[in-house]
Design an enzyme around this catalytic site. Structure first.
Site, PDB file in Angstrom:
ATOM      1  N   ASP A 150      -3.642 -13.108   3.180  1.00  0.00           N
ATOM      2  CA  ASP A 150      -5.010 -12.345   3.556  1.00  0.00           C
ATOM      3  C   ASP A 150      -4.794 -11.808   4.937  1.00  0.00           C
ATOM      4  O   ASP A 150      -4.900 -12.900   5.829  1.00  0.00           O
ATOM      5  CB  ASP A 150      -6.142 -13.165   3.185  1.00  0.00           C
ATOM      6  CG  ASP A 150      -7.534 -12.608   3.241  1.00  0.00           C
ATOM      7  OD1 ASP A 150      -7.431 -11.535   4.036  1.00  0.00           O
ATOM      8  OD2 ASP A 150      -8.459 -13.254   2.782  1.00  0.00           O
TER       9      ASP A 150
ATOM     10  N   GLY B   8       0.856  -1.207  -0.080  1.00  0.00           N
ATOM     11  CA  GLY B   8      -0.033  -0.150   0.005  1.00  0.00           C
ATOM     12  C   GLY B   8       0.856   1.342  -0.192  1.00  0.00           C
ATOM     13  O   GLY B   8       2.114   1.319  -0.032  1.00  0.00           O
ATOM     14  N   GLN B   9       0.145   2.482   0.125  1.00  0.00           N
ATOM     15  CA  GLN B   9       0.856   3.660   0.020  1.00  0.00           C
ATOM     16  C   GLN B   9       1.823   3.830   1.002  1.00  0.00           C
ATOM     17  O   GLN B   9       2.945   4.252   0.858  1.00  0.00           O
ATOM     18  CB  GLN B   9      -0.247   4.969   0.043  1.00  0.00           C
ATOM     19  CG  GLN B   9       0.335   6.190  -0.077  1.00  0.00           C
ATOM     20  CD  GLN B   9      -0.648   7.303   0.289  1.00  0.00           C
ATOM     21  OE1 GLN B   9      -1.612   7.203   1.019  1.00  0.00           O
ATOM     22  NE2 GLN B   9      -0.157   8.572  -0.272  1.00  0.00           N
TER      23      GLN B   9
ATOM     24  N   ARG C 280      -1.825  -8.988  -2.507  1.00  0.00           N
ATOM     25  CA  ARG C 280      -0.989  -9.007  -3.932  1.00  0.00           C
ATOM     26  C   ARG C 280       0.345  -8.597  -4.078  1.00  0.00           C
ATOM     27  O   ARG C 280       0.562  -8.118  -2.798  1.00  0.00           O
ATOM     28  CB  ARG C 280      -2.322  -8.085  -4.639  1.00  0.00           C
ATOM     29  CG  ARG C 280      -2.095  -6.716  -4.458  1.00  0.00           C
ATOM     30  CD  ARG C 280      -2.749  -5.503  -4.800  1.00  0.00           C
ATOM     31  NE  ARG C 280      -3.004  -4.342  -4.141  1.00  0.00           N
ATOM     32  CZ  ARG C 280      -1.994  -3.335  -4.296  1.00  0.00           C
ATOM     33  NH1 ARG C 280      -0.849  -3.484  -4.786  1.00  0.00           N
ATOM     34  NH2 ARG C 280      -1.948  -2.258  -3.420  1.00  0.00           N
TER      35      ARG C 280
ATOM     36  N   TYR D  19     -14.719   3.719   7.960  1.00  0.00           N
ATOM     37  CA  TYR D  19     -13.143   3.734   8.129  1.00  0.00           C
ATOM     38  C   TYR D  19     -13.112   4.260   9.679  1.00  0.00           C
ATOM     39  O   TYR D  19     -12.240   3.829  10.609  1.00  0.00           O
ATOM     40  CB  TYR D  19     -12.471   4.685   6.980  1.00  0.00           C
ATOM     41  CG  TYR D  19     -11.105   4.578   7.319  1.00  0.00           C
ATOM     42  CD1 TYR D  19     -10.313   3.737   7.245  1.00  0.00           C
ATOM     43  CD2 TYR D  19     -10.353   6.073   7.219  1.00  0.00           C
ATOM     44  CE1 TYR D  19      -8.930   3.687   7.652  1.00  0.00           C
ATOM     45  CE2 TYR D  19      -9.071   5.954   7.453  1.00  0.00           C
ATOM     46  CZ  TYR D  19      -8.361   4.891   7.521  1.00  0.00           C
ATOM     47  OH  TYR D  19      -6.909   5.197   7.758  1.00  0.00           O
TER      48      TYR D  19
END
Length: 313
Positions: free
Chosen positions: A53, A12-13, A37, A143
């Protein structure tokens, strides 16, 4: 010998840059990257990688035991704007992954946990300017609700079971290395790509929407600093306020035109505007500064210069 570290959500970022920095510090083979991924070439080729996962507790435990992991950085999450489209999935990912890690720590299978919170824990009833460390929290997004709940569970696992869990409430993050992942502050990265490619940008937030932001290098440094601090210095076991800078889309546009005079910005607020309006405009991070000597190094001008320099190359 330095710790064996697992970064979950490493593609991720934040996870990408955090993993690479940890590998610089601890050695490539001592920092295991994991995600659902594969990531970019640099991440994949610089050290061990596992497909994982984060909801699968057995898989997580097996990887921790196999690599003899001491520390886990749990960066996997579904962010604010994406989470509103898939509320059930966001809640499941954000909460189940946290319990999986906290339970491993509770059982003594890992020693230390980093879990990121966010300014999304705040809501429209929170004081908007210089939001204090301890304040009203009534988040309006899935979130934000998951992050607020996570903070309470982190504090609970620390007080009940002695789990060494540490957390930061990230503001919006700005990076040239990785694209943002579906957050409300993504405009502050998109704007640079569009300024260079098109000399114009249509912003999904209104021009005077002030939000707390941070350049990624500061965020990575803060994350590693809080994990390296002696446990006695970590007074907040929910999550620490963290501040870099605050600005509006109009402010960043002005800063960009100093480098790219032709650049123009227009505004067409979408559903993310409502989320942004519920968040603070600036953050008081005095507790982080007092407890573990936090200090931001990047302001708006410095961030804009660095972003344009790297993306132009």
């Amino acid at each position: 010998m330095s710790n064996k570290i697992l970064v979950i959500g490493a593609c991720g970022q934040i996870g990408t840059e955090l993993t690479l920095r940890l590998r610089e510090l601890h050695g490539n083979d001592r920092v295991i990257a994991a995600d659902i991924r594969q990531g970019n070439e640099e991440l994949m080729e610089s050290g061990p990688f596992e497909i994982m996962d984060a909801i699968d507790a057995d898989q997580m435990e097996n990887i921790c035991l196999h690599y003899e992991i001491n520390e886990v950085y749990l960066m996997a999450a579904m962010l604010s704007a994406t989470g509103e489209k898939f509320p059930d999935k966001a809640w499941k990912l954000n909460m189940t992954s946290l319990f999986n890690v906290l339970d491993l720590a509770k059982e003594g299978k890992i020693n230390k946990v980093f879990w990121p919170s966010s300014i999304a824990v705040f809501g429209p009833t929170t004081p908007q300017v210089d939001t204090p460390q301890h304040t009203i929290m009534e988040p309006t997004t899935v979130y934000g609700i998951s992050k607020q709940t996570g903070e309470r569970w982190c504090e609970y696992y620390h007080s009940k079971y002695g789990v060494d869990v540490r957390s930061i409430r990230y503001p919006g993050l700005i990076s040239w290395k990785t694209l943002p992942g579906g957050g409300t502050t993504d405009y502050a990265v998109e704007i640079f790509h569009e300024a260079i490619a098109q000399s114009k940008y249509s912003c999904f937030l209104s021009e005077n929407t002030a939000l707390p932001m941070m350049y990624m290098d500061d965020a990575i440094r803060a994350t590693i600093n809080i994990m390296e601090a002696p446990a006695t210095q970590i007074k907040e076991r929910s999550s620490y306020n963290l501040s870099g800078m605050s600005f509006t889309p109009a402010d960043i546009a002005v800063a960009i035109t100093k480098h790219l005079p032709e650049f123009t910005i227009s505004y067409s607020p979408d559903s993310r505007q409502q989320i942004a309006d519920s968040w603070p405009s600036s953050i008081d991070d005095s507790h982080a500064r007092k407890d573990w000597n936090w200090q931001a190094q990047f302001d708006l001008e410095k961030t804009v210069a660095v972003m344009l320099e790297h993306l132009s190359n």
